[in-house]
Design a protein around this motif. Structure first.
Motif, PDB file in Angstrom:
ATOM      1  N   GLY A 233       0.811  -1.211   0.000  1.00 11.67           N
ATOM      2  CA  GLY A 233       0.000   0.000   0.000  1.00 11.67           C
ATOM      3  C   GLY A 233       0.845   1.263   0.000  1.00 11.67           C
ATOM      4  O   GLY A 233       0.405   2.311   0.469  1.00 11.67           O
ATOM      5  N   ARG A 234       2.063   1.148  -0.540  1.00 12.75           N
ATOM      6  CA  ARG A 234       2.931   2.324  -0.706  1.00 12.75           C
ATOM      7  C   ARG A 234       2.939   2.698  -2.180  1.00 12.75           C
ATOM      8  O   ARG A 234       3.177   1.844  -3.027  1.00 12.75           O
ATOM      9  N   PHE A 235       2.711   3.966  -2.489  1.00  7.45           N
ATOM     10  CA  PHE A 235       2.574   4.381  -3.876  1.00  7.45           C
ATOM     11  C   PHE A 235       3.500   5.550  -4.182  1.00  7.45           C
ATOM     12  O   PHE A 235       3.688   6.440  -3.349  1.00  7.45           O
ATOM     13  N   LEU A 236       4.029   5.539  -5.405  1.00 10.38           N
ATOM     14  CA  LEU A 236       5.002   6.552  -5.795  1.00 10.38           C
ATOM     15  C   LEU A 236       4.750   7.018  -7.219  1.00 10.38           C
ATOM     16  O   LEU A 236       4.591   6.206  -8.129  1.00 10.38           O
ATOM     17  N   VAL A 237       4.720   8.326  -7.402  1.00 11.69           N
ATOM     18  CA  VAL A 237       4.692   8.946  -8.723  1.00 11.69           C
ATOM     19  C   VAL A 237       5.797   9.988  -8.745  1.00 11.69           C
ATOM     20  O   VAL A 237       5.803  10.916  -7.936  1.00 11.69           O
ATOM     21  N   LEU A 238       6.737   9.820  -9.660  1.00 11.43           N
ATOM     22  CA  LEU A 238       7.856  10.751  -9.766  1.00 11.43           C
ATOM     23  C   LEU A 238       7.687  11.726 -10.921  1.00 11.43           C
ATOM     24  O   LEU A 238       8.488  12.647 -11.084  1.00 11.43           O
ATOM     25  N   GLY A 239       6.641  11.510 -11.748  1.00  8.62           N
ATOM     26  CA  GLY A 239       6.369  12.397 -12.868  1.00  8.62           C
ATOM     27  C   GLY A 239       5.769  13.710 -12.403  1.00  8.62           C
ATOM     28  O   GLY A 239       6.089  14.227 -11.327  1.00  8.62           O
ATOM     29  N   LYS A 242       4.410  14.092  -8.672  1.00  9.84           N
ATOM     30  CA  LYS A 242       5.473  14.083  -7.657  1.00  9.84           C
ATOM     31  C   LYS A 242       4.925  13.846  -6.239  1.00  9.84           C
ATOM     32  O   LYS A 242       4.981  14.716  -5.368  1.00  9.84           O
ATOM     33  N   THR A 243       4.430  12.632  -6.012  1.00 10.11           N
ATOM     34  CA  THR A 243       3.838  12.307  -4.712  1.00 10.11           C
ATOM     35  C   THR A 243       4.249  10.913  -4.273  1.00 10.11           C
ATOM     36  O   THR A 243       4.313   9.987  -5.076  1.00 10.11           O
ATOM     37  N   ALA A 244       4.514  10.772  -2.981  1.00  5.56           N
ATOM     38  CA  ALA A 244       4.746   9.472  -2.366  1.00  5.56           C
ATOM     39  C   ALA A 244       3.700   9.283  -1.275  1.00  5.56           C
ATOM     40  O   ALA A 244       3.385  10.223  -0.536  1.00  5.56           O
ATOM     41  N   ILE A 245       3.147   8.059  -1.194  1.00  9.33           N
ATOM     42  CA  ILE A 245       2.132   7.759  -0.174  1.00  9.33           C
ATOM     43  C   ILE A 245       2.583   6.544   0.623  1.00  9.33           C
ATOM     44  O   ILE A 245       2.846   5.478   0.058  1.00  9.33           O
ATOM     45  N   ALA A 277      14.834  -0.914  -7.470  1.00  9.44           N
ATOM     46  CA  ALA A 277      14.688   0.529  -7.305  1.00  9.44           C
ATOM     47  C   ALA A 277      13.971   0.774  -5.982  1.00  9.44           C
ATOM     48  O   ALA A 277      12.922   0.169  -5.711  1.00  9.44           O
ATOM     49  N   LEU A 278      14.534   1.638  -5.172  1.00  9.68           N
ATOM     50  CA  LEU A 278      13.989   1.913  -3.840  1.00  9.68           C
ATOM     51  C   LEU A 278      13.734   3.406  -3.676  1.00  9.68           C
ATOM     52  O   LEU A 278      14.419   4.237  -4.281  1.00  9.68           O
ATOM     53  N   TYR A 279      12.756   3.724  -2.847  1.00 10.29           N
ATOM     54  CA  TYR A 279      12.490   5.119  -2.503  1.00 10.29           C
ATOM     55  C   TYR A 279      12.618   5.255  -0.988  1.00 10.29           C
ATOM     56  O   TYR A 279      11.912   4.571  -0.240  1.00 10.29           O
ATOM     57  N   TYR A 284       8.355   0.674  -3.217  1.00  8.30           N
ATOM     58  CA  TYR A 284       7.124   1.418  -3.493  1.00  8.30           C
ATOM     59  C   TYR A 284       6.550   0.939  -4.823  1.00  8.30           C
ATOM     60  O   TYR A 284       7.302   0.649  -5.760  1.00  8.30           O
ATOM     61  N   GLU A 285       5.235   0.899  -4.919  1.00  2.46           N
ATOM     62  CA  GLU A 285       4.581   0.535  -6.175  1.00  2.46           C
ATOM     63  C   GLU A 285       4.436   1.759  -7.062  1.00  2.46           C
ATOM     64  O   GLU A 285       4.083   2.850  -6.598  1.00  2.46           O
ATOM     65  N   THR A 286       4.712   1.573  -8.363  1.00  2.90           N
ATOM     66  CA  THR A 286       4.468   2.623  -9.346  1.00  2.90           C
ATOM     67  C   THR A 286       3.514   2.085 -10.413  1.00  2.90           C
ATOM     68  O   THR A 286       3.227   0.903 -10.460  1.00  2.90           O
ATOM     69  N   GLY A 287       3.005   2.974 -11.260  1.00  2.00           N
ATOM     70  CA  GLY A 287       2.129   2.527 -12.339  1.00  2.00           C
ATOM     71  C   GLY A 287       0.715   3.060 -12.214  1.00  2.00           C
ATOM     72  O   GLY A 287       0.445   3.986 -11.446  1.00  2.00           O
ATOM     73  N   PRO A 288      -0.238   2.467 -12.966  1.00  2.00           N
ATOM     74  CA  PRO A 288      -1.607   2.988 -13.003  1.00  2.00           C
ATOM     75  C   PRO A 288      -2.287   3.084 -11.643  1.00  2.00           C
ATOM     76  O   PRO A 288      -2.971   4.067 -11.377  1.00  2.00           O
ATOM     77  N   LEU A 289      -2.122   2.079 -10.787  1.00  2.00           N
ATOM     78  CA  LEU A 289      -2.767   2.160  -9.474  1.00  2.00           C
ATOM     79  C   LEU A 289      -2.188   3.316  -8.673  1.00  2.00           C
ATOM     80  O   LEU A 289      -2.935   4.093  -8.066  1.00  2.00           O
ATOM     81  N   SER A 290      -0.871   3.465  -8.676  1.00  2.00           N
ATOM     82  CA  SER A 290      -0.246   4.583  -7.971  1.00  2.00           C
ATOM     83  C   SER A 290      -0.725   5.917  -8.528  1.00  2.00           C
ATOM     84  O   SER A 290      -1.059   6.833  -7.772  1.00  2.00           O
ATOM     85  N   ARG A 291      -0.766   6.031  -9.853  1.00  2.00           N
ATOM     86  CA  ARG A 291      -1.203   7.292 -10.458  1.00  2.00           C
ATOM     87  C   ARG A 291      -2.652   7.608 -10.105  1.00  2.00           C
ATOM     88  O   ARG A 291      -3.013   8.762  -9.868  1.00  2.00           O
TER      89      ARG A 291
END
Length: 431
Positions: A233-239, A242-245, A277-279, A284-291
């Protein structure tokens, strides 16, 4: 018991080593990528503009994402060196159109060529939908090629804009193709209008859909997998967002907190070529669910609140993004100002000595290109791909995102299907 599962019907190949209990339930999953391509090393010593030709060939599915990441990296290097690079809204929109088309066609192929087939295979009802998927994805690629000149492996973007100068006729051709894609979404994928889909997204509604997406979800329900696949349940968007949850707490994501871990690679005595890759030192999960969670897409957010980061929510997020992005392409096409220049030439690349970073939200998540250059020559190049985030190979004590999602599955076959909900790609992972 130890079993080895070769994951095919993906871009490249992957192997998962499963350890299960006496009943076959998965206790541990080790993800291995066995091919090395050396793309980063190939770029070293070359003219920095060569990255615009070489990096789109990292992947045959998301080459545009790599192109846009590379050109953003170069433009960032110009800025770091104090040189001005101007991009017109027209050039920016054209880049967005091609990038988004690539995401759409990727999601279509994932739904039809992977998920429907693999879930049907487990049920003994593998469908014949490949031609349907190939036709509509080719339509999306034709739309993309109106601006990029070709698909895949286009190099039409460069610092200062794009090389194409579309006419009204080409925009009308793009809109005609888009209308066909919109009809396919409503009639074949959803079985209802996109407006109804987006306004009524709930577990019950989704399972009642008459389209192929509904069929996939019912396959997962029959396999007792809809509520499986939970990770951290950790989400990351770097585009752009720019949010981490983490623990439902939002913070601005910081590229400085991104790192790579090679403890599981062959170089360190491990069994894979792919780095993790670590944050901030965590998976952290990236992709459509994170976005979707980061941008608070209402339907997916509601599903996540009720179901968590399950297979149901993860699959729905990818389809929801497909629907949303088709509408976004229409918005971009109808607002194009063709009178603006496509390209504004910057200073010569040979005048640039700096580090640049380019970040793109690719089909599977956040993609990072980082390079240093001296007088326009690349001295170091690094690529962190979305697969490194979601399919990172941790330890039994701290598993990666997909590893954790597979633990507890009733069998290796079901675990492999959960693995595929992350939209597996291996060729772009191994550099």
């Amino acid at each position: 018991m130890i079993t080895h599962q070769l994951i095919e019907r993906i871009e490249g190949e992957a192997v998962i080593d499963f350890r299960s209990d006496k009943d076959g339930r998965i206790e541990e999953a080790n993800i291995r990528f066995l091919h090395f391509r050396g793309m980063e090393a190939i770029l070293e010593g070359r003219n920095a503009l060569d990255a615009l030709v070489i990096t789109p060939r990292v992947c045959g599915i998301c080459g545009h994402s790599h192109l846009i990441a590379a050109v953003r990296m170069l433009e960032n290097a110009y800025a770091a060196a104090g040189a001005s690079v101007k991009i017109t809204p027209k050039a920016h929109s054209i880049r967005e159109i091609t990038r988004v088309c690539e995401v759409i066609q990727n999601h279509i192929k994932w739904l039809y060529l992977v998920m429907l087939h693999e879930s049907g295979k487990l049920l003994g009802t593998e469908p014949s939908v490949a031609l349907k998927a190939l036709y509509v994805s080719s339509q999306v690629n034709q739309l993309c090629a109106l601006f990029s000149g070709q698909w895949p492996h286009s190099s039409y973007a460069l610092p200062g804009g794009v090389t194409c100068d579309p006419t009204h006729i080409e925009v009308m051709q793009a809109l005609k193709i888009l209308s066909d894609v919109e009809s396919f979404m409503a009639q074949e994928v959803l079985g209802c209008s996109s407006e109804m889909f987006e306004s009524r997204m709930s577990r019950e509604f989704l399972l009642s859909l008459k389209g192929d997406f509904g069929t996939l979800l019912r396959n997962f329900e029959n396999l007792d997998l809809l509520d499986s696949g939970k990770s951290y349940g950790r989400f990351l968007v770097l585009g752009e967002e720019k949010t981490a949850i983490m623990n439902n707490i939002r913070s601005a994501s910081d590229i400085g907190l991104v790192s790579e871990d090679d403890s599981q690679t062959f170089a360190q005595g491990g069994s894979t070529y792919a780095k993790n890759a670590l944050y901030n030192g965590e998976f952290y999960e990236t992709g459509p669910l994170s976005r979707s969670i980061v941008t608070k897409r209402p339907g997916v957010t509601n599903l996540y609140q009720h179901c968590g980061d399950t297979a149901l929510t993860r699959i729905a997020a990818r389809v929801d993004e497909m629907v949303y992005l088709v509408a976004y392409v229409r918005e971009l096409l109808t607002s194009l100002d063709l009178s603006e220049p496509s390209f504004i030439a910057p200073s010569a690349i040979e005048s640039i000595s700096a580090e640049g970073i380019g970040i793109v939200e690719a089909p599977r998540g956040s993609l990072i290109h980082r390079a240093t250059m001296e007088k326009g020559k690349i001295t170091a190049y690094s690529i962190i791909t979305p697969t490194q985030w979601n399919l990172g190979n941790g330890t039994p004590e701290i598993p990666g995102i997909a590893q954790k999602a597979m633990i507890g599955a009733e069998s290796s076959a079901k675990a492999s299907l959960i693995f595929r909900t992350f939209d597996v790609c291996s060729v772009c992972t191994t550099h």
